[in-house]
Design a protein around this motif. Structure first.
Motif, PDB file in Angstrom:
ATOM      1  N   LYS A 189      -8.437 -24.589  26.859  1.00 58.25           N
ATOM      2  CA  LYS A 189      -9.516 -24.787  27.993  1.00 58.25           C
ATOM      3  C   LYS A 189     -10.311 -25.852  27.575  1.00 58.25           C
ATOM      4  CE  LYS A 189      -9.021 -21.650  31.535  1.00 58.25           C
ATOM      5  NZ  LYS A 189      -9.111 -22.239  32.866  1.00 58.25           N
ATOM      6  N   LYS A 190     -10.798 -26.749  28.343  1.00 59.89           N
ATOM      7  CA  LYS A 190     -11.554 -27.838  28.191  1.00 59.89           C
ATOM      8  C   LYS A 190     -11.405 -28.699  26.946  1.00 59.89           C
ATOM      9  CE  LYS A 190     -15.365 -25.943  30.942  1.00 59.89           C
ATOM     10  NZ  LYS A 190     -16.673 -25.357  30.968  1.00 59.89           N
ATOM     11  N   GLN A 191     -10.073 -28.782  26.604  1.00 62.05           N
ATOM     12  CA  GLN A 191      -9.618 -29.574  25.329  1.00 62.05           C
ATOM     13  C   GLN A 191      -9.868 -28.620  24.154  1.00 62.05           C
ATOM     14  OE1 GLN A 191     -11.611 -33.295  25.623  1.00 62.05           O
ATOM     15  NE2 GLN A 191      -9.809 -34.136  26.519  1.00 62.05           N
ATOM     16  N   LYS A 192      -9.851 -27.308  24.459  1.00 60.76           N
ATOM     17  CA  LYS A 192      -9.981 -26.640  23.080  1.00 60.76           C
ATOM     18  C   LYS A 192      -9.061 -25.696  23.177  1.00 60.76           C
ATOM     19  CE  LYS A 192     -15.061 -26.560  22.223  1.00 60.76           C
ATOM     20  NZ  LYS A 192     -16.242 -25.965  22.057  1.00 60.76           N
ATOM     21  N   LEU A 193      -8.521 -25.350  21.846  1.00 58.26           N
ATOM     22  CA  LEU A 193      -7.229 -24.644  21.691  1.00 58.26           C
ATOM     23  C   LEU A 193      -7.613 -23.086  21.398  1.00 58.26           C
ATOM     24  CD1 LEU A 193      -4.130 -24.669  21.546  1.00 58.26           C
ATOM     25  CD2 LEU A 193      -4.353 -24.994  19.051  1.00 58.26           C
ATOM     26  N   ILE A 194      -7.352 -22.351  21.987  1.00 59.91           N
ATOM     27  CA  ILE A 194      -7.894 -20.655  21.881  1.00 59.91           C
ATOM     28  C   ILE A 194      -6.596 -20.098  21.583  1.00 59.91           C
ATOM     29  CG2 ILE A 194      -8.998 -18.689  22.555  1.00 59.91           C
ATOM     30  CD1 ILE A 194      -9.914 -20.648  25.083  1.00 59.91           C
ATOM     31  N   ARG A 195      -6.546 -19.419  20.417  1.00 56.92           N
ATOM     32  CA  ARG A 195      -5.493 -18.720  19.927  1.00 56.92           C
ATOM     33  C   ARG A 195      -5.828 -17.277  19.481  1.00 56.92           C
ATOM     34  NH1 ARG A 195      -2.041 -23.123  16.097  1.00 56.92           N
ATOM     35  NH2 ARG A 195      -1.360 -24.106  17.874  1.00 56.92           N
ATOM     36  N   GLY A 196      -4.879 -16.375  19.441  1.00 62.34           N
ATOM     37  CA  GLY A 196      -5.137 -14.932  19.101  1.00 62.34           C
ATOM     38  C   GLY A 196      -3.566 -14.139  18.894  1.00 62.34           C
ATOM     39  N   SER A 197      -3.727 -13.215  18.002  1.00 64.13           N
ATOM     40  CA  SER A 197      -2.413 -12.372  18.084  1.00 64.13           C
ATOM     41  C   SER A 197      -2.820 -10.941  18.294  1.00 64.13           C
ATOM     42  CB  SER A 197      -1.999 -12.098  16.271  1.00 64.13           C
ATOM     43  OG  SER A 197      -1.585 -13.659  16.061  1.00 64.13           O
ATOM     44  N   TYR A 198      -1.552 -10.192  18.557  1.00 60.64           N
ATOM     45  CA  TYR A 198      -1.734  -8.758  19.226  1.00 60.64           C
ATOM     46  C   TYR A 198      -0.595  -8.034  18.635  1.00 60.64           C
ATOM     47  CZ  TYR A 198       2.006 -10.076  22.409  1.00 60.64           C
ATOM     48  OH  TYR A 198       3.325 -10.605  22.829  1.00 60.64           O
ATOM     49  N   ALA A 199      -0.621  -6.768  18.520  1.00 62.69           N
ATOM     50  CA  ALA A 199       0.419  -6.020  17.855  1.00 62.69           C
ATOM     51  C   ALA A 199       0.201  -4.560  18.558  1.00 62.69           C
ATOM     52  CB  ALA A 199       0.470  -5.967  16.409  1.00 62.69           C
ATOM     53  N   THR A 200       1.446  -3.903  18.684  1.00 59.59           N
ATOM     54  CA  THR A 200       1.261  -2.390  19.152  1.00 59.59           C
ATOM     55  C   THR A 200       2.629  -1.736  18.945  1.00 59.59           C
ATOM     56  OG1 THR A 200       0.451  -0.803  20.760  1.00 59.59           O
ATOM     57  CG2 THR A 200       1.923  -2.728  21.686  1.00 59.59           C
ATOM     58  N   VAL A 201       2.565  -0.421  19.079  1.00 58.33           N
ATOM     59  CA  VAL A 201       3.751   0.268  18.653  1.00 58.33           C
ATOM     60  C   VAL A 201       3.900   1.429  19.679  1.00 58.33           C
ATOM     61  CG1 VAL A 201       4.877   1.940  16.945  1.00 58.33           C
ATOM     62  CG2 VAL A 201       3.580   0.302  16.270  1.00 58.33           C
ATOM     63  N   VAL A 202       5.558   1.406  20.186  1.00 57.88           N
ATOM     64  CA  VAL A 202       5.824   2.350  21.297  1.00 57.88           C
ATOM     65  C   VAL A 202       6.935   3.126  20.748  1.00 57.88           C
ATOM     66  CG1 VAL A 202       4.721   1.026  23.135  1.00 57.88           C
ATOM     67  CG2 VAL A 202       7.089   0.470  22.597  1.00 57.88           C
ATOM     68  N   ASN A 203       7.234   4.357  21.296  1.00 57.65           N
ATOM     69  CA  ASN A 203       8.343   5.145  21.040  1.00 57.65           C
ATOM     70  C   ASN A 203       9.312   4.989  22.138  1.00 57.65           C
ATOM     71  OD1 ASN A 203       7.350   6.164  18.537  1.00 57.65           O
ATOM     72  ND2 ASN A 203       6.008   7.639  19.601  1.00 57.65           N
ATOM     73  N   CYS A 204      10.381   4.370  22.139  1.00 56.81           N
ATOM     74  CA  CYS A 204      11.141   4.155  23.082  1.00 56.81           C
ATOM     75  C   CYS A 204      12.233   5.171  23.054  1.00 56.81           C
ATOM     76  CB  CYS A 204      11.842   2.758  22.954  1.00 56.81           C
ATOM     77  SG  CYS A 204      12.949   1.991  24.318  1.00 56.81           S
ATOM     78  N   VAL A 205      12.976   5.619  24.069  1.00 51.36           N
ATOM     79  CA  VAL A 205      14.095   6.394  24.398  1.00 51.36           C
ATOM     80  C   VAL A 205      14.920   5.733  25.481  1.00 51.36           C
ATOM     81  CG1 VAL A 205      12.881   8.586  23.853  1.00 51.36           C
ATOM     82  CG2 VAL A 205      12.654   7.943  26.308  1.00 51.36           C
ATOM     83  N   PRO A 206      16.041   5.748  25.381  1.00 49.71           N
ATOM     84  CA  PRO A 206      17.008   5.522  26.295  1.00 49.71           C
ATOM     85  C   PRO A 206      16.465   5.886  27.699  1.00 49.71           C
ATOM     86  CG  PRO A 206      18.129   6.266  24.655  1.00 49.71           C
ATOM     87  CD  PRO A 206      16.766   6.347  24.419  1.00 49.71           C
ATOM     88  N   GLY A 207      16.820   5.097  28.876  1.00 51.90           N
ATOM     89  CA  GLY A 207      16.674   5.193  30.053  1.00 51.90           C
ATOM     90  C   GLY A 207      15.703   4.387  30.765  1.00 51.90           C
ATOM     91  N   ALA A 208      14.675   4.821  31.387  1.00 51.88           N
ATOM     92  CA  ALA A 208      13.553   3.998  32.004  1.00 51.88           C
ATOM     93  C   ALA A 208      12.918   3.234  30.995  1.00 51.88           C
ATOM     94  CB  ALA A 208      12.727   4.673  32.896  1.00 51.88           C
ATOM     95  N   PRO A 209      12.425   1.840  31.197  1.00 50.83           N
ATOM     96  CA  PRO A 209      11.486   1.030  30.193  1.00 50.83           C
ATOM     97  C   PRO A 209      10.206   1.818  30.019  1.00 50.83           C
ATOM     98  CG  PRO A 209      12.563  -0.251  31.930  1.00 50.83           C
ATOM     99  CD  PRO A 209      12.759   1.249  32.472  1.00 50.83           C
ATOM    100  N   VAL A 210       9.825   1.631  28.701  1.00 48.30           N
ATOM    101  CA  VAL A 210       8.414   2.254  28.267  1.00 48.30           C
ATOM    102  C   VAL A 210       7.623   1.238  28.302  1.00 48.30           C
ATOM    103  CG1 VAL A 210       7.654   3.373  26.239  1.00 48.30           C
ATOM    104  CG2 VAL A 210       9.817   3.757  26.741  1.00 48.30           C
ATOM    105  N   ALA A 211       6.422   1.301  28.766  1.00 42.83           N
ATOM    106  CA  ALA A 211       5.198   0.606  29.069  1.00 42.83           C
ATOM    107  C   ALA A 211       4.582   0.293  27.605  1.00 42.83           C
ATOM    108  CB  ALA A 211       4.209   1.131  29.922  1.00 42.83           C
TER     109      ALA A 211
END
Length: 303
Positions: A233-255
């Motif tokens: 934005k306006k010749q400025k570089l903006i950066r960031g990182s993210y992380a989260t954990v989810v419990n997944c089970v087979p079937g429908a996608p988990v958000a």
């Protein structure tokens, strides 16, 4: 190396294999073999005997079976060129057997002559080592025959029928034996899916970018989702990182949902960002890391 395709069959015992710390030994110490993973053993057989004067067998006969409460473990290395077997006898005996094809080729049915001590065999030589109960060869010659072998993923050995003959220190006396294993079909490997929503938000108060998406899996697993956000934005570089954990089970996608804070003093703003996303989980059947990755353009609205 002499190699011939075999005909006929050997009797098989049934086993489910396990992760084993198979070792290649000398008379003065033990060297760890390759790491791999497999399932716990249920049934399998391993037996050998030797001539009088043979250092490994001491001229005696040995026989083990999981039906007799002996533990028999087997696994292959990454390219299926080496199969390693370990036996923990109910009577306290312990033995290790390694069968190795010449470098660059997977083990296949046939006879491998001119074997030398694994893992010190040359690239064009097959490798062999039988040791245990505190005894091993410094040098050896021998041969082994693979009647049948089938591999699954991650070191899983589905079938192994083999015989071997080993001579320590150039001696005439030999140890001779056989192993019979027939596992059920290996479990399928874990499959992960990862999706990133094309809409996110830029917080007007905290300047953080909030992202959304979903994961899918073929087995119940904990999935770590992480990544990086980049915006110009306006010749400025903006950066960031993210992380989260989810419990997944087979079937429908988990958000999943996660927030990335900018690393500098310029906040994330309304507009497009590049989002790199990674999903990682451990396959519970093979104890191996499995991952999926996506890089997408996401539009941030004011949030």
């Amino acid at each position: 190396m002499e190699f011939r395709v075999l005909r006929g069959g050997l009797s098989r015992a049934v086993t489910v294999v396990a992760l084993a710390a198979a070792l290649a030994t000398g008379s003065t110490g033990l060297l760890p073999a390759m790491e791999a993973h497999a399932a716990p053993a249920t049934e399998g057989t391993f037996a050998f005997s030797g001539d009088e004067g043979d250092y490994i067998s001491l001229g005696q006969s040995y026989a083990y079976a999981t039906a007799s409460q002996d533990r028999v473990d087997v696994y292959a290395n990454a390219d299926n060129s080496v199969v390693s077997l370990s036996v923990d006898g109910a009577n306290g005996d312990w033995w290790y057997l390694n069968l190795a094809a010449p470098s660059g080729s997977a083990l296949a049915p046939g006879t491998y002559a001119g074997a030398t001590r694994h893992p010190f065999n040359g690239p064009s030589e097959p490798g062999l080592s039988l040791d245990g109960n505190g005894r091993g060869c410094n040098t050896l010659t021998g041969s082994f025959t693979i009647e049948a072998v089938e591999f699954g993923p991650a070191g899983y050995v589905e079938t192994l029928d083999a015989t071997f003959e080993q001579h320590c220190e150039g001696g005439v006396e030999a140890a001779r034996g056989e192993v019979h294993i027939d596992n059920p079909e290996p479990p399928a490997a874990l499959v992960l899916g990862l999706a990133v929503a094309l809409q996110g938000t830029a917080g007007t108060l905290n300047g953080k970018a909030t992202l959304h998406g979903s994961v899918s899996c073929s087995k119940p697993v904990r999935v770590d989702v992480s990544g990086d956000v980049t915006q110009v934005k306006k010749q400025k570089l903006i950066r960031g990182s993210y992380a989260t954990v989810v419990n997944c089970v087979p079937g429908a996608p988990v958000a999943w949902s996660a927030t990335a804070a900018p690393t500098g003093d310029v906040p994330f703003q309304r507009g497009d960002v590049e989002v790199e996303a990674r999903a990682t989980a451990i396959d519970p059947d093979y104890d191996e890391s499995v991952s999926a990755a996506e890089t997408v353009a996401v539009h941030l609205a004011r949030g």
